[in-house]
Enzyme design. Structure first.
Site, PDB file in Angstrom:
ATOM      1  N   SER A   1      -3.924   5.045  -7.883  1.00 31.42           N
ATOM      2  CA  SER A   1      -3.831   3.701  -8.351  1.00 31.42           C
ATOM      3  C   SER A   1      -2.491   3.062  -8.061  1.00 31.42           C
ATOM      4  O   SER A   1      -2.186   2.758  -7.007  1.00 31.42           O
ATOM      5  CB  SER A   1      -4.504   3.672  -9.761  1.00 31.42           C
ATOM      6  OG  SER A   1      -4.544   2.629 -10.335  1.00 31.42           O
TER       7      SER A   1
ATOM      8  N   ASP B   1      -3.357  -3.897  -7.902  1.00 38.88           N
ATOM      9  CA  ASP B   1      -2.792  -2.741  -8.035  1.00 38.88           C
ATOM     10  C   ASP B   1      -3.191  -2.050  -6.748  1.00 38.88           C
ATOM     11  O   ASP B   1      -3.862  -2.644  -6.066  1.00 38.88           O
ATOM     12  CB  ASP B   1      -2.742  -1.956  -9.429  1.00 38.88           C
ATOM     13  CG  ASP B   1      -4.269  -1.265  -9.412  1.00 38.88           C
ATOM     14  OD1 ASP B   1      -5.244  -2.049  -8.769  1.00 38.88           O
ATOM     15  OD2 ASP B   1      -4.550  -0.488 -10.070  1.00 38.88           O
TER      16      ASP B   1
ATOM     17  N   ASP C   1      -5.263   0.481  -5.884  1.00 41.25           N
ATOM     18  CA  ASP C   1      -6.634   0.687  -5.259  1.00 41.25           C
ATOM     19  C   ASP C   1      -7.606  -0.681  -5.906  1.00 41.25           C
ATOM     20  O   ASP C   1      -8.789  -0.336  -5.985  1.00 41.25           O
ATOM     21  CB  ASP C   1      -7.027   1.931  -5.935  1.00 41.25           C
ATOM     22  CG  ASP C   1      -7.261   1.916  -7.701  1.00 41.25           C
ATOM     23  OD1 ASP C   1      -6.253   1.039  -8.181  1.00 41.25           O
ATOM     24  OD2 ASP C   1      -7.756   2.662  -8.248  1.00 41.25           O
TER      25      ASP C   1
ATOM     26  N   ASP D   1      -8.223  -1.890  -8.825  1.00 43.72           N
ATOM     27  CA  ASP D   1      -9.161  -2.150  -9.815  1.00 43.72           C
ATOM     28  C   ASP D   1      -8.807  -3.127 -11.118  1.00 43.72           C
ATOM     29  O   ASP D   1      -9.360  -3.456 -11.642  1.00 43.72           O
ATOM     30  CB  ASP D   1      -9.846  -0.755 -10.448  1.00 43.72           C
ATOM     31  CG  ASP D   1      -8.560   0.132 -10.966  1.00 43.72           C
ATOM     32  OD1 ASP D   1      -7.352  -0.550 -10.635  1.00 43.72           O
ATOM     33  OD2 ASP D   1      -8.770   1.106 -11.250  1.00 43.72           O
TER      34      ASP D   1
END
Lengths: 460, 462
Positions: A100, A243, A245, A247
């Site tokens: 992440s 961010d 990744d 999400d």
């Protein structure tokens, strides 16, 4: 039992505590678990843009295949894109290799259930139990899983988003958006999505790069200064930062002002409950009161949960919520899928702007404002539970309190604000959150409760 | 990972074992760590090309291997599931430091393994393989920090590989070939390339079948009945059968006669090499007819120890136009140094077109001497000692004795080779002679001799 999974999957520094051996073991453990209920499980696997992705993907793939699970490699993609693919393409499980927003030396493994949500705690614990027991059910040579690849996930996801929003309304407005993907995998989706919505896009850090050369991955104010400067310069409608990744999405208004996640969560919640004339929403106990204010005004209700997006998503499913999310920019749209989704958040903000025909700063100004102070106190792990109980006990007779909530840590509701003291799940610290209308009051409360917790730790 | 790794899986030329018994993803992860460490530390390289055959267990083994290799900072160019030749071809194109192919060659489907080559096509010699073994057994791996982790690049060389053949071979005549891939890895290359070259193909077991349910993947004569029938029934110009990975081809002539590797090699040498000079490499087990047939044409025949790693290495050093391994590995370095068996039937087709004669007529020009192979049981602990005692005695008794690999005695009317098996508790005796009577005498004489020494050695070592 030692835990592997934290709030958001398994994380660690690559080739130190996150290595091929661990990943292969997790693959075997998870495959063993899947095989207990499914004859021939099919798993989708994907990664963010980190340098160690191929290594960890190969390791977990080997583990899954060895237990007899088929593995389909969907390549590099955002976490919500893989989650959507798992749900839509009827996979039995999904694996995403990502850390992440963590620094580049980290990587991790996040599990996805067949419905596209992050794995429940029960499943994570079952995987851990098998992992530590080393009792894997390994398939014989003729029954190992088959490997395949599929490159249609991003296309499927973008089409999915476009089918749930008012694309015509958005296209008419010809928005100009400054987009900062932070060299994360959002780069593979957001520019394309915005162009399909008729937007002019100014791209910042929109090439996936596992060294994160542009900025740190977490979309906090100090990492989004370039974005904040660029939005007014480009005369753009707004800016968005994601961010690693993709999400989580954080927005910047047309003047270049950073919008805290509480506010964007409240803004989206406001319009969803307004359109539906009510509805149940879900958010963790850490979210600002401004969310409940706007939801209540539209005859909606708020259910508070422990911190962690998988928990929020699960409660949303169980309670048939209309919307939910976290204060860090992780918004969950149940009509689309039960997970944090930066692509969908971006599309939704565009839809709201197109409908309201007001600048983003004005819409945000309509959301009530509170002052929040977040601090932390060092506390040994073994003392955490005792200290929590003592805080709750002492507070029981406090007349200033309207309510004590033990959903996650101890949350004290005061007449003019709230205080939350919760032990961290991963570090030997207590987090103390205080919210009040006035800044001075918030600071005053912080000092008081910090001292209280500190003295309890000393005497525990 | 507590599984102890058996030393036995590391053989002279490759690594082999039963899946989930001797080898597993855990073992291949460690082999990957060792191979990556070897590339980095010893070869001072940085990149490996890898591929795998169609065996079912290849996928988990391949990904576990990659997980190990990349952890050491070595990049992997992944050719995927291919024939042996296509991965080796990719290795050459990418100038790989090391090429790894996951296969158990001709063994049954429950087996798997791995073999290594250098990027230029030279097989990995035993000492290097043993160096990798030692790294595995001693857990001596060197992993790198997060920013130096090896990357994986998927490479698609199928089209380029096919183009190599279409640019090197052209056929004007309609040549009819029965093609037996045995359901193994050659199904991924041979049918497509044969068709692209305009060969009229009679396909036999040409769809991928990882269980090898139609015939065992070893193209031994007894496994080729269907191919022989097809050649005869369809009046094919010739037939070809490949082994599991595609590094051996067995040729069947137009009458259905199965050719030995020596005979195929002689035909390639006699009719297929444009410049009739240079050194042809043969191993010590090859028939004396190779030398008799090829030396008069201007070639020098050089004997080497058994093993295709020696074959490729010697061929490189000698700039040899041809290499023949009696076990069936044939190389034509004008195409590849490595033993991609696909070039063999294509070269045969080219020869038939040029010679305008049936293959059987060419075969008939080569005399055939009777040969005999015997296996003598002998414990692993003494087998090498027994052979070395034989060497000492025979060197004194006979004029022409070759001791490069076991001991070979050459006589005017035949020869005998006695060598210890690298992999099993046996000593192998191979003999060839001008006629059956001489052969029988030779075999009896040397068998007795070997048994005597085994008995004596057993006694003295107690």
């Amino acid at each position: 039992m030692t835990r592997l999974f934290g709030t958001n999957g398994i994380r660690g520094v690559v080739n130190k505590d996150m290595n091929s051996e661990l990943a292969m073991g997790i693959g075997k453990a998870w495959g063993t678990l899947l095989k207990q209920t499914i004859i021939h499980p099919k798993c989708a696997i994907g990664t963010d843009a980190r340098l160690s992705n191929h290594m960890l993907k190969s390791a977990i793939t080997a583990g899954l295949l060895s237990t007899g699970c088929d593995v389909c490699d969907t390549g590099m993609l955002p976490t919500p894109t893989l989650q959507y693919t798992v749900k839509e393409k009827q996979f039995d499980a999904g694996v995403i290799i990502t850390a992440s927003h963590n620094p580049p030396q980290f990587n991790g493994i996040k599990g996805v259930a067949s419905d596209g949500t992050e794995l429940s705690k029960d499943v994570e614990e079952a995987i851990e139990k098998i992992y530590f027991s080393q009792h894997f059910s390994l398939a014989e040579w003729g029954c190992v899983g088959a490997f395949s690849t599929w490159d249609g996930a991003i296309d499927l996801y973008i089409k999915g988003i476009l089918s749930t929003i008012d694309t015509t309304g958005i296209k008419k407005q010809r928005f100009h958006v400054v987009l900062d993907c932070g060299n994360g995998v959002g780069s593979l989706v957001a520019p394309l999505l915005l162009k399909k919505l008729g937007c002019t896009v100014t791209e910042l850090n929109c090439t996936p790069d596992g060294t994160f050369p542009g900025r740190h991955s977490e979309p906090i104010p100090e990492n989004l200064t370039e974005l904040m400067e660029n939005v007014p310069e480009a005369n753009a409608s707004f800016g968005v930062g994601q961010d690693g990744d993709a999400d989580r999405a954080i927005f910047v208004d047309e003047r270049g002002k950073y919008i805290w996640g509480d506010k964007s969560l409240s803004l989206v919640g406001k319009y969803i409950t307004r359109d539906l004339k009510g509805g149940l929403t879900v958010t963790p106990v850490t979210t600002s009161t401004c969310f409940e204010d706007v939801i209540s005004k539209n005859a909606g209700s708020v259910v508070y949960t422990k911190v962690g997006s998988p928990i929020v998503a699960r409660v949303m499913m169980e309670r048939h919520a209309v919307f939910g999310g976290e204060e860090n920019g992780g918004l969950i749209f149940p009509g689309f899928q039960y997970c944090r989704d930066a692509g969908m958040s971006l599309a939704k903000i565009l839809e709201i702007l197109a409908k309201e025909k007001k600048p983003l700063s004005e819409l945000i100004a309509e959301i009530p404002s509170y002052e929040m102070v977040k601090t932390k106190i060092v506390c040994p792990n073994e003392k955490k539970q005792l200290v929590m109980n003592q805080v709750a006990e002492q507070m029981q007779h406090n007349k200033d309190l309207s309510r004590i909530d033990r959903t996650d840590g101890v949350k004290l509701y005061l007449k003019d604000g709230w205080v939350l003291m919760r032990p961290s799940g991963t570090e030997p610290i207590f987090r103390v959150y205080v919210e009040a209308k006035e800044k001075t009051r918030a600071e005053q409360l912080t000092i008081f409760y910090k001292n209280l917790v500190n003295s309890l730790i000393q005497h525990a | 990972m507590t599984q102890t790794i058996s030393k036995q899986i590391f053989r002279a030329y490759d690594i082999r074992g039963l899946y989930n018994k001797d080898i597993s993803p855990d073992v291949f992860y460690k082999i990957g760590l060792a191979a990556g460490t070897y590339v980095q530390q010893i070869m001072k390289g940085k990149q490996m090309v890898m591929g795998s055959d169609i065996r079912q267990s290849s996928a988990p083994l391949a990904y576990a291997f990659i997980a190990g290799v990349t952890a050491t900072g070595t990049d992997v160019c992944h050719a995927g599931t291919t024939s042996f030749g296509q991965t080796l071809f990719s290795g050459g194109r990418m100038h790989a430091d090391l090429v790894a192919f996951i296969t158990a060659s001709h063994l049954p489907p429950e087996w798997n393994g791995i073999k290594f080559y250098h990027g230029d096509g030279v097989g990995f010699p035993e000492d290097r393989l043993m160096a990798i073994r030692d790294l595995v057994l001693s857990d001596s791996f060197k992993t790198v920090d997060w920013d130096k982790i090896g990357q994986v690049h998927s490479i698609e060389t199928r089209a380029e590989y096919k183009a190599f053949f279409t640019s090197h071979f052209t056929f004007k005549e309609k040549i009819k070939v029965a093609l037996d891939c045995g359901g193994a890895s050659m199904t991924l290359s041979a049918p497509e390339i044969f068709t692209a070259l305009g060969l009229i193909t009679v396909p036999i077991f040409c769809s991928t079948d990882p269980t090898f349910s139609h015939r065992p993947s070893d193209p031994k004569p007894k496994n080729l009945a269907v191919l022989v029938d097809a050649v005869k029934k369809n009046k094919c110009d010739f037939g070809v059968a490949f082994d599991g990975d595609g590094d051996r081809a067995v040729i069947v002539d137009n009458t259905g006669q199965i050719l030995s590797a020596d005979h195929t090699g002689i035909i390639l040498g006699k009719y297929g090499l444009k410049k009739k000079k240079g050194t042809i490499i043969v191993n010590v087990e090859c028939s004396k007819v190779v030398k008799e047939q090829l030396e008069p044409l201007g070639f020098t025949v050089k004997q080497i120890p058994v093993g295709h790693t020696f074959l490729t290495l010697e061929a490189k050093l000698e700039h040899a136009p041809l290499g023949i391994e009696s076990s069936g590995h044939l190389i034509l370095p004008e195409y590849f140094l490595f033993d991609d068996a696909l070039v063999i039937p294509l070269k045969i087709a080219e020869i038939l077109e040029a010679e305008k004669k049936p293959l059987h007529d060419l075969v008939m020009t080569i005399p055939m001497y009777p040969t005999k192979k015997e296996e003598i049981d002998c414990p692993d602990e003494i087998k090498f000692d027994v052979v070395s005692q034989l060497k000492q005695q025979l060197v004194k008794e006979f004029e022409q004795v070759n001791i490069m690999d076991g001991v070979r005695v050459d006589l005017a009317e035949g020869w005998v080779l006695i060598r210890a098996s690298n992999t099993s508790p046996i000593i192998r005796l191979t003999a060839e002679a001008d006629n059956e009577t001489i052969l029988h005498d030779l075999v009896t004489k040397f068998l007795t001799r070997t048994h005597e020494i085994i008995a004596q050695t057993k006694k003295t070592t107690g």
